[in-house]
Design an enzyme around this catalytic site. Structure first.
Site, PDB file in Angstrom:
ATOM      1  N   HIS A 123       0.874  -1.176   0.000  1.00 41.08           N
ATOM      2  CA  HIS A 123       0.000   0.000   0.000  1.00 41.08           C
ATOM      3  C   HIS A 123       0.917   1.235   0.000  1.00 41.08           C
ATOM      4  CE1 HIS A 123      -2.840   2.894   1.826  1.00 41.08           C
ATOM      5  NE2 HIS A 123      -3.813   2.063   1.531  1.00 41.08           N
ATOM      6  N   ASP A 200       2.974  -4.599   8.167  1.00 40.74           N
ATOM      7  CA  ASP A 200       1.733  -3.847   7.999  1.00 40.74           C
ATOM      8  C   ASP A 200       0.593  -4.858   8.102  1.00 40.74           C
ATOM      9  OD1 ASP A 200      -0.590  -2.829   6.915  1.00 40.74           O
ATOM     10  OD2 ASP A 200       0.373  -1.912   5.175  1.00 40.74           O
ATOM     11  N   GLN A 203      -4.646  -5.419   6.881  1.00 39.67           N
ATOM     12  CA  GLN A 203      -5.652  -6.338   6.313  1.00 39.67           C
ATOM     13  C   GLN A 203      -5.619  -7.710   6.975  1.00 39.67           C
ATOM     14  OE1 GLN A 203      -7.964  -5.490   4.152  1.00 39.67           O
ATOM     15  NE2 GLN A 203      -7.177  -3.479   3.614  1.00 39.67           N
ATOM     16  N   LYS A 226     -10.425  -1.326  10.435  1.00 40.32           N
ATOM     17  CA  LYS A 226     -10.500  -2.539   9.603  1.00 40.32           C
ATOM     18  C   LYS A 226     -10.712  -3.768  10.480  1.00 40.32           C
ATOM     19  CE  LYS A 226      -7.457  -0.334   6.265  1.00 40.32           C
ATOM     20  NZ  LYS A 226      -8.094  -0.082   4.987  1.00 40.32           N
ATOM     21  N   CYS A 364      -4.731   2.331  -3.662  1.00 44.40           N
ATOM     22  CA  CYS A 364      -3.522   2.912  -3.055  1.00 44.40           C
ATOM     23  C   CYS A 364      -2.333   1.966  -3.213  1.00 44.40           C
ATOM     24  CB  CYS A 364      -3.723   3.235  -1.575  1.00 44.40           C
ATOM     25  SG  CYS A 364      -5.006   4.422  -1.260  1.00 44.40           S
TER      26      CYS A 364
HETATM   27  N1  PMP Z   1      -1.831  -0.823   4.550  1.00 43.43           N
HETATM   28  C1  PMP Z   1      -2.785  -1.595   4.019  1.00 43.43           C
HETATM   29  C2  PMP Z   1      -2.440  -2.972   3.529  1.00 43.43           C
HETATM   30  C3  PMP Z   1      -4.080  -1.106   3.909  1.00 43.43           C
HETATM   31  O1  PMP Z   1      -5.031  -1.874   3.370  1.00 43.43           O
HETATM   32  C4  PMP Z   1      -4.371   0.192   4.382  1.00 43.43           C
HETATM   33  C5  PMP Z   1      -5.764   0.767   4.252  1.00 43.43           C
HETATM   34  N2  PMP Z   1      -6.358   0.556   3.001  1.00 43.43           N
HETATM   35  C6  PMP Z   1      -3.347   0.938   4.944  1.00 43.43           C
HETATM   36  C7  PMP Z   1      -2.088   0.393   5.020  1.00 43.43           C
HETATM   37  C8  PMP Z   1      -3.588   2.299   5.477  1.00 43.43           C
HETATM   38  O2  PMP Z   1      -4.452   2.245   6.572  1.00 43.43           O
HETATM   39  P1  PMP Z   1      -5.095   3.573   7.166  1.00 43.43           P
HETATM   40  O3  PMP Z   1      -5.672   4.315   6.000  1.00 43.43           O
HETATM   41  O4  PMP Z   1      -6.140   3.085   8.111  1.00 43.43           O
HETATM   42  O5  PMP Z   1      -4.005   4.323   7.832  1.00 43.43           O
END
Ligand code: PMP
Length: 406
Positions: A123, A200, A203, A226, A364
């Protein structure tokens, strides 16, 4: 204990509604999950009865708010099996957690000639902060290749590992593909060359129990929203010895011990990294979400989620014009696809007209979109309250999308 999705769904009031006159089928859980009554009630209760600032007031409400806030930290500690609440830092979410490590650890420990490895399926939240810190320190950000199936290329990873590698930052479950990475092995291999590792877990946390001690990761970041909790709250776990050595990257109230114009000394962990008034209601809401999840039979939940995803993939396999993006053997929660000849956004809009909520776009994660030679995908992402009926609903709606478009 067992698991009955129809009973579970009653805990999530938002699901019982129609969208565009059709029953809502919510398949955008990778973006954010819905909240059970237990979480909504905990937040309302806090604002109705206990609202106050934490760690400061000489009064009952402040003591109570502080108690609930710190209890939530205990809940997180137990949830991920950290050694101490000193290792649990409240953040806004995964993004802030990665930034905290990149700036606090990276600016002090990286220099020209060093390397930071991230996978090609990250991401942007796990790419851009490292890019910024590498630009400032002269270190090099190197992507770890991904195979044609969307799996981490372990041979390429091993070949990249040498003494120049100081940090590896990697997603546990890809939000764009659903790939589950072998993070335990990644951590072991990275440690062999002396690199530190951040996982990270944005997910991953909702799908199965996370044990940071067993993983032996140096840092682990996730977002409350999440995991059936509220937005605006997240967690960064870090090994105490590392956090102790790091200088905070944000300054302000709460994170100090003494301040004079000549010098400031920092508060002890975890407060050193928590400047300003924290998201108190968010932390309490996340604590309630974790209590909700841990009270379920998590093995049964995982089995149910696996069944729903497998069913979706089976239906996809025989579906004309359906191109699955990412075909990893080990996957969780996500089915990313394109319909031949259709723009993902058009598909998303037409699905919404039928009450089906999905996400479309690059998620993203532009580098992995480039890898698959697409600008975006349609992503159906599943949570514990989804069912085989939701999958059927998605494919019935896709039939209509095809009818409208072609
Ligand atoms: N890493 C991953 C794998 C994600 O799916 C996301 C959210 N889509 C993020 C980081 C960022 O998370 P947040 O927007 O809650 O900070």
């Amino acid at each position: 204990m067992s698991f009955d999705v129809n009973i579970i769904r009653q805990d999530f009031p938002i699901l019982a509604q129609t969208i565009n006159d059709k029953p809502l089928i919510y398949l955008d859980n990778g973006a954010t999950t819905q909240k059970p009554n237990a979480v909504i009630d905990a937040i309302c209760h806090y604002y109705r009865h206990d609202n106050s600032n934490v760690h400061r007031g000489a009064h009952t409400l402040s003591d109570r708010a502080t108690g609930y806030f710190e209890q939530a930290r205990q809940t997180v500690k137990a949830f991920i099996n950290a050694a101490s609440t000193d290792e649990i830092i409240w953040t806004k979410g995964t993004t802030e957690g990665v930034n905290l490590v990149a700036f606090s650890w990276g600016l002090e420990n990286l220099k020209a000639g060093d390397r930071v490895l991230v996978s090609q399926m990250e991401h942007h939240a796990n790419i851009v902060p490292w890019q910024m810190v590498c630009q400032r320190t002269g270190a090099e950000l190197v992507p770890i290749p991904v195979t044609e199936d969307g799996e981490l290329d372990m041979d390429a990873f091993k070949a990249l590992l040498d003494s120049r590698v100081k940090f590896v930052s990697m997603v546990q479950v890809s939000n764009a593909l659903g790939t589950v990475n072998p993070v335990k092995e990644v951590i072991e291999l990275a440690h062999q060359v002396g690199a530190k590792v951040l996982i990270d877990g944005a997910q991953a946390v909702a799908h199965w129990p996370i044990d940071v001690a067993e993983l032996d990761c140096d840092f682990y970041a996730f977002s409350g929203h999440k995991l059936y909790g509220p937005t605006g709250i997240g967690v960064l776990y870090g090994k105490q010895a590392l956090l102790d050595e790091m200088t905070p990257f944000m300054g302000g109230g709460e994170m100090i011990e003494t301040v004079t114009f000549a010098k400031t000394t920092y508060n002890k962990l975890p407060y050193k990294f928590e400047p300003g008034t924290p998201n108190i209601a968010g932390a309490i809401g996340l604590g309630a979400a974790i209590d909700y999840v841990t009270a379920l039979d998590r093995k049964a939940v995982a089995a149910h989620e696996h069944d729903v995803l497998q069913y979706a993939l089976e239906r996809a396999a025989g579906y004309e014009g359906f191109r699955l993006i990412g075909n990893a053997k080990n996957r969780a929660g996500v089915m990313s696809f394109v319909l031949d000849g259709a723009h993902p956004q058009d598909v998303g809009t037409l699905l919404d007209q039928q009450g089906v909520a999905v996400r479309t776009g690059n998620h993203c994660a532009m580098p992995i979109m480039d890898h698959f030679n697409v600008t975006g995908t349609v992503r159906a992402s599943f949570a514990l309250y989804n069912s085989r009926e939701d999958v059927d609903g998605l494919f019935n709606a896709l039939d209509k999308v095809k009818y409208f478009l072609f």
